[in-house]
Design an enzyme around this catalytic site. Structure first.
Site, mmCIF file in Angstrom:
data_model
loop_
_atom_site.group_PDB
_atom_site.id
_atom_site.type_symbol
_atom_site.label_atom_id
_atom_site.label_comp_id
_atom_site.label_asym_id
_atom_site.label_seq_id
_atom_site.Cartn_x
_atom_site.Cartn_y
_atom_site.Cartn_z
ATOM 1 N N GLU A 20 -92.319 -23.116 -1.813
ATOM 2 C CA GLU A 20 -92.221 -23.863 -0.508
ATOM 3 C C GLU A 20 -91.795 -23.417 0.680
ATOM 4 O O GLU A 20 -92.848 -24.069 1.717
ATOM 5 C CB GLU A 20 -90.385 -24.583 -0.885
ATOM 6 C CG GLU A 20 -89.900 -25.059 -1.891
ATOM 7 C CD GLU A 20 -90.131 -27.360 -1.891
ATOM 8 O OE1 GLU A 20 -90.788 -27.476 -0.591
ATOM 9 O OE2 GLU A 20 -90.381 -27.502 -2.383
ATOM 10 N N ARG A 31 -65.575 -42.967 5.306
ATOM 11 C CA ARG A 31 -66.937 -43.342 5.733
ATOM 12 C C ARG A 31 -67.521 -42.418 7.363
ATOM 13 O O ARG A 31 -67.988 -42.127 7.876
ATOM 14 C CB ARG A 31 -66.148 -44.411 6.549
ATOM 15 C CG ARG A 31 -66.274 -45.598 6.108
ATOM 16 C CD ARG A 31 -65.892 -46.876 7.053
ATOM 17 N NE ARG A 31 -64.890 -47.995 5.963
ATOM 18 C CZ ARG A 31 -63.728 -47.910 6.070
ATOM 19 N NH1 ARG A 31 -63.331 -47.257 6.996
ATOM 20 N NH2 ARG A 31 -63.011 -49.149 5.633
ATOM 21 N N HIS A 88 -95.661 -32.011 -4.556
ATOM 22 C CA HIS A 88 -94.448 -33.094 -5.217
ATOM 23 C C HIS A 88 -94.903 -33.761 -6.035
ATOM 24 O O HIS A 88 -94.703 -34.201 -7.561
ATOM 25 C CB HIS A 88 -93.483 -33.397 -3.733
ATOM 26 C CG HIS A 88 -93.333 -32.373 -3.230
ATOM 27 N ND1 HIS A 88 -93.652 -31.065 -3.003
ATOM 28 C CD2 HIS A 88 -92.106 -32.045 -3.456
ATOM 29 C CE1 HIS A 88 -92.505 -30.427 -2.623
ATOM 30 N NE2 HIS A 88 -91.271 -30.887 -2.624
ATOM 31 N N LYS A 97 -90.281 -26.723 8.993
ATOM 32 C CA LYS A 97 -89.573 -28.461 8.739
ATOM 33 C C LYS A 97 -89.463 -29.007 9.894
ATOM 34 O O LYS A 97 -89.171 -30.586 10.026
ATOM 35 C CB LYS A 97 -88.198 -28.016 7.480
ATOM 36 C CG LYS A 97 -88.256 -29.733 6.404
ATOM 37 C CD LYS A 97 -87.135 -29.360 5.741
ATOM 38 C CE LYS A 97 -87.436 -30.622 5.086
ATOM 39 N NZ LYS A 97 -86.329 -30.666 3.908
ATOM 40 N N HIS A 102 -93.692 -33.510 -9.555
ATOM 41 C CA HIS A 102 -92.906 -34.330 -9.971
ATOM 42 C C HIS A 102 -93.678 -34.848 -11.559
ATOM 43 O O HIS A 102 -92.568 -34.899 -12.685
ATOM 44 C CB HIS A 102 -92.787 -34.863 -9.203
ATOM 45 C CG HIS A 102 -91.652 -35.024 -7.891
ATOM 46 N ND1 HIS A 102 -91.553 -35.554 -6.835
ATOM 47 C CD2 HIS A 102 -90.798 -33.954 -8.197
ATOM 48 C CE1 HIS A 102 -90.705 -35.511 -6.190
ATOM 49 N NE2 HIS A 102 -90.140 -34.699 -6.424
ATOM 50 N N HIS A 113 -88.210 -26.532 -9.954
ATOM 51 C CA HIS A 113 -88.800 -27.311 -8.486
ATOM 52 C C HIS A 113 -90.202 -26.671 -8.579
ATOM 53 O O HIS A 113 -90.596 -27.117 -8.479
ATOM 54 C CB HIS A 113 -87.748 -28.106 -8.135
ATOM 55 C CG HIS A 113 -88.591 -28.650 -6.797
ATOM 56 N ND1 HIS A 113 -88.971 -30.111 -7.540
ATOM 57 C CD2 HIS A 113 -88.263 -28.858 -5.450
ATOM 58 C CE1 HIS A 113 -89.861 -30.836 -5.713
ATOM 59 N NE2 HIS A 113 -89.444 -29.366 -4.854
ATOM 60 N N ARG A 144 -93.682 -37.280 7.933
ATOM 61 C CA ARG A 144 -92.932 -36.404 7.153
ATOM 62 C C ARG A 144 -93.330 -36.021 5.443
ATOM 63 O O ARG A 144 -92.901 -35.306 5.020
ATOM 64 C CB ARG A 144 -90.930 -37.511 6.551
ATOM 65 C CG ARG A 144 -90.602 -36.386 5.790
ATOM 66 C CD ARG A 144 -88.687 -36.847 6.525
ATOM 67 N NE ARG A 144 -87.734 -35.565 5.823
ATOM 68 C CZ ARG A 144 -86.344 -35.723 6.622
ATOM 69 N NH1 ARG A 144 -85.527 -36.231 7.813
ATOM 70 N NH2 ARG A 144 -85.499 -34.766 5.802
ATOM 71 N N LYS A 161 -81.610 -35.128 4.391
ATOM 72 C CA LYS A 161 -80.586 -35.789 3.041
ATOM 73 C C LYS A 161 -79.948 -35.132 1.491
ATOM 74 O O LYS A 161 -79.680 -34.281 1.690
ATOM 75 C CB LYS A 161 -82.269 -35.358 2.560
ATOM 76 C CG LYS A 161 -83.610 -36.293 3.124
ATOM 77 C CD LYS A 161 -84.362 -36.299 1.777
ATOM 78 C CE LYS A 161 -85.987 -36.757 2.313
ATOM 79 N NZ LYS A 161 -86.822 -37.262 1.294
ATOM 80 N N GLU A 195 -88.552 -40.509 7.442
ATOM 81 C CA GLU A 195 -89.166 -40.700 6.877
ATOM 82 C C GLU A 195 -90.590 -41.758 6.790
ATOM 83 O O GLU A 195 -90.244 -42.594 5.240
ATOM 84 C CB GLU A 195 -88.519 -40.652 5.098
ATOM 85 C CG GLU A 195 -88.185 -39.540 4.719
ATOM 86 C CD GLU A 195 -88.236 -39.132 3.078
ATOM 87 O OE1 GLU A 195 -87.924 -40.162 2.129
ATOM 88 O OE2 GLU A 195 -89.131 -38.724 2.966
ATOM 89 N N ASN A 252 -94.114 -33.695 1.070
ATOM 90 C CA ASN A 252 -94.376 -33.322 -0.242
ATOM 91 C C ASN A 252 -95.472 -33.256 -0.811
ATOM 92 O O ASN A 252 -96.292 -32.996 -1.916
ATOM 93 C CB ASN A 252 -94.765 -35.102 -0.292
ATOM 94 C CG ASN A 252 -92.542 -35.051 -0.564
ATOM 95 O OD1 ASN A 252 -92.334 -34.609 -1.119
ATOM 96 N ND2 ASN A 252 -92.659 -36.470 0.577
#
Lengths: 366, 366
Positions: free
Chosen positions: B185, B121, B248, B227, B252, B265, B241, B143, B237, B245
């Site tokens: 990025e 945990r 993106h 960032k 994507h 990416h 935030r 993340k 988020e 993207n």
């Protein structure tokens, strides 16, 4: 209509949530105020679904309610079964605004909570525990998780529910052995923190075994309140929370020896609490009359007072040595300074521990 | 000995942590002050292990350091591979006082972070990102996660590291294509929030491509600072935030169309940012000169300016419709109000979007 509903607030700052306890709440109480989005995924198992799934759906009228039915049993508390929840969520295109609902006992609650903690890095969930054990234990604390072949509950998260709904009516379909197992944890709260509750339990035990709704509501309320108080003081398990493990070190040894599933967790905890009380007496902390009260209550709850006949003190010592609560090799036990006053110690005398194990393993608890 | 070390504090209340950036830190910097217990499990992959595992171990002298080497590649960012980490932890009897260390790129970082979030945990972890993309992206934000067959990053947690160590020297073994992908990025941070940084990048791009340590340290520092500022304002988020993207949504679509792994990416994000800038021009927000600056910088970083030749506007529309940032079916895009000022909108004109897609899909970005 349900009788009076008790409400308990679990106080955890911005993760606080209410527990509603009553007889007949399932199907009659509107839970939509606790749902932020429009999607619901009820997670349950094949035993509970035919009994309560439709009633649970009725708590979310106006929402898009999906459900996933898992196989029933601790042996399915694994990644493969958890993945059935993720499969269902993704196939039904549940977004990060979805709410998961755990409808079932501890296994369903632990798995659903971990699915909610992990799906898209965390979505809200609601608990509807349907066994006495899960009502008085998993409703409070935020522990979620699954088993790994090398250890129970090794993979999981702390994740608090939005609300918990406890319907004592769902206990009518519970096997009596599981009612007794749940009562072990109820008795535990009296033994560790609350002598007044202990005295109340002595008065009410027969009505609890008989599933009297008023007595059950009160017992569950006070159990959850006791656990909530302990957890609020120690959310991430630094110290105080360890007293919730009264009887569990002996109990885990019994469960492991017997093979999981042969002894219910609560049954092993019941015997383990009597053993912890016996050791507390030998350590000079409680009286023989105190031990007799503890043992009597455990017996009246229909719980076993002795470990499996084949179990020896060496079995106990070997199995307790691997307990994850131990630190640097020292065996840590929860003992009773008095009835209603538990504490954790690594200082129990080896001679007294050997005497307790010897007494119980020979089949004579005194 | 390393040159000057830059330190950046990521400010997240009681989960704040430092990022150290320098050339030659790996093996020379003592990370034991960030380790509470005595056990360390370094998680890396078969590509990185032969290059840097021994150096990483040297950062933890005096601790009991174990390691687990995973297969390399996004296709292994799954439960089966994650379970190799849990297997190693349990077989080596790591307790809840262990510290995990992620040594590698984004996949290793995401998986190690999720393993740390979930093992017993939650245990602490340390990031040592060895690719430019992971240094400027995964170092900040917390993340973590794995892929599910039905969606990328669908299972995970927010979990912050104790410390991040970034050694620009590790970029010398990185394929040039991956350096370019990381620079996408870096450019993004200039475009969304920082025109001064954008101007600096125009001066320094050749030195960055040439892996000049001083330029890399500065670019990484400013990227992480940008960032960190965005994440500190919106840790979970909620809103701001989303500007991270930029490029993106188009990107994507390109990645999915090309099949994951065929376009990196960062390459897809590079093209996607030029497309977002083009649409911003058509929406009347930035000038043709602004678009030219963005495109020029992307080109100088060695990144593609056009999507795959076979890709049509319909491909884009279909693939963008399933983007998880969309709410209630409206396509949400990050556009540029000006260079250095990104925002999220669901109000881009369908005609302008069609014009942008038409321009890029015919192979002519203007």
């Amino acid at each position: 209509m349900p009788n009076a509903v008790r409400e308990l607030q679990v106080d955890l700052g911005d993760r606080s949530y209410p527990i509603f306890i009553g007889d007949g709440l399932l199907g009659s109480m509107d839970l939509t105020p606790y749902v932020a989005g429009s999607q619901i995924m009820i997670v349950t198992n094949e035993t509970v679904a035919p009994l309560y799934l439709e009633q649970a759906k009725a708590c979310f009228s106006g929402k898009a309610v999906d459900s996933v039915v898992l196989p029933d049993g601790e042996e399915y508390k694994d990644w493969q079964t958890l993945n059935l929840v993720f499969d269902a969520l993704l196939k039904k295109r549940h977004t990060r605004k979805t709410t998961l609902v755990a409808l079932g006992g501890g296994v369903v609650g632990d798995m659903t909570g971990f699915a909610a903690a992990s799906y898209q890095r965390g979505v809200p969930f609601i608990q509807i525990p349907t066994t006495l054990l899960s009502q008085v234990d998993s409703s409070v604390g935020g522990k979620t998780g699954i088993n790994h072949p090398l250890g129970k509950n090794m993979i999981g998260a702390f994740h608090q529910p939005e609300v918990v709904l406890i319907d004592t009516n769902s206990l009518k379909t519970l096997p009596p052995r599981e009612v007794s197992a749940g009562l072990a944890e109820v008795i535990k709260y009296g033994l560790i923190r609350d002598t007044e509750f202990l005295a109340w339990l002595e008065l009410e035990m027969d009505r609890l075994i008989g599933l009297s709704p008023d007595s059950l509501v009160e017992a569950i309320y006070r159990s959850c309140a006791c656990k909530a108080d302990v957890v609020a003081r120690d959310e991430r398990e630094g110290g105080l929370r360890a007293i919730l493990n009264l009887g569990h070190t002996f109990g885990h040894a019994i469960e492991t020896f017997a093979g999981y599933g042969n002894w219910l967790h609560g049954e092993a905890v019941g015997t383990g609490m009597v053993m912890a009380a016996d050791l507390s007496l030998r350590e000079g902390m409680i009286s023989g009359a105190d031990l007799a009260r503890a043992r009597e209550l455990v017996a009246r709850a229909g719980l076993p007072l002795l470990p499996p006949a084949e179990m020896t003190p060496d079995h106990f010592m070997d199995l307790m040595a691997v307990d994850k609560k131990n630190i640097d090799g020292a065996l840590r036990l929860v003992l009773l300074r008095a009835l209603g006053d538990a504490f954790v110690t690594a200082d129990a005398s080896p001679e007294n521990l050997a005497a307790t194990l010897g007494a119980f393993c020979q089949g004579a608890p005194d």
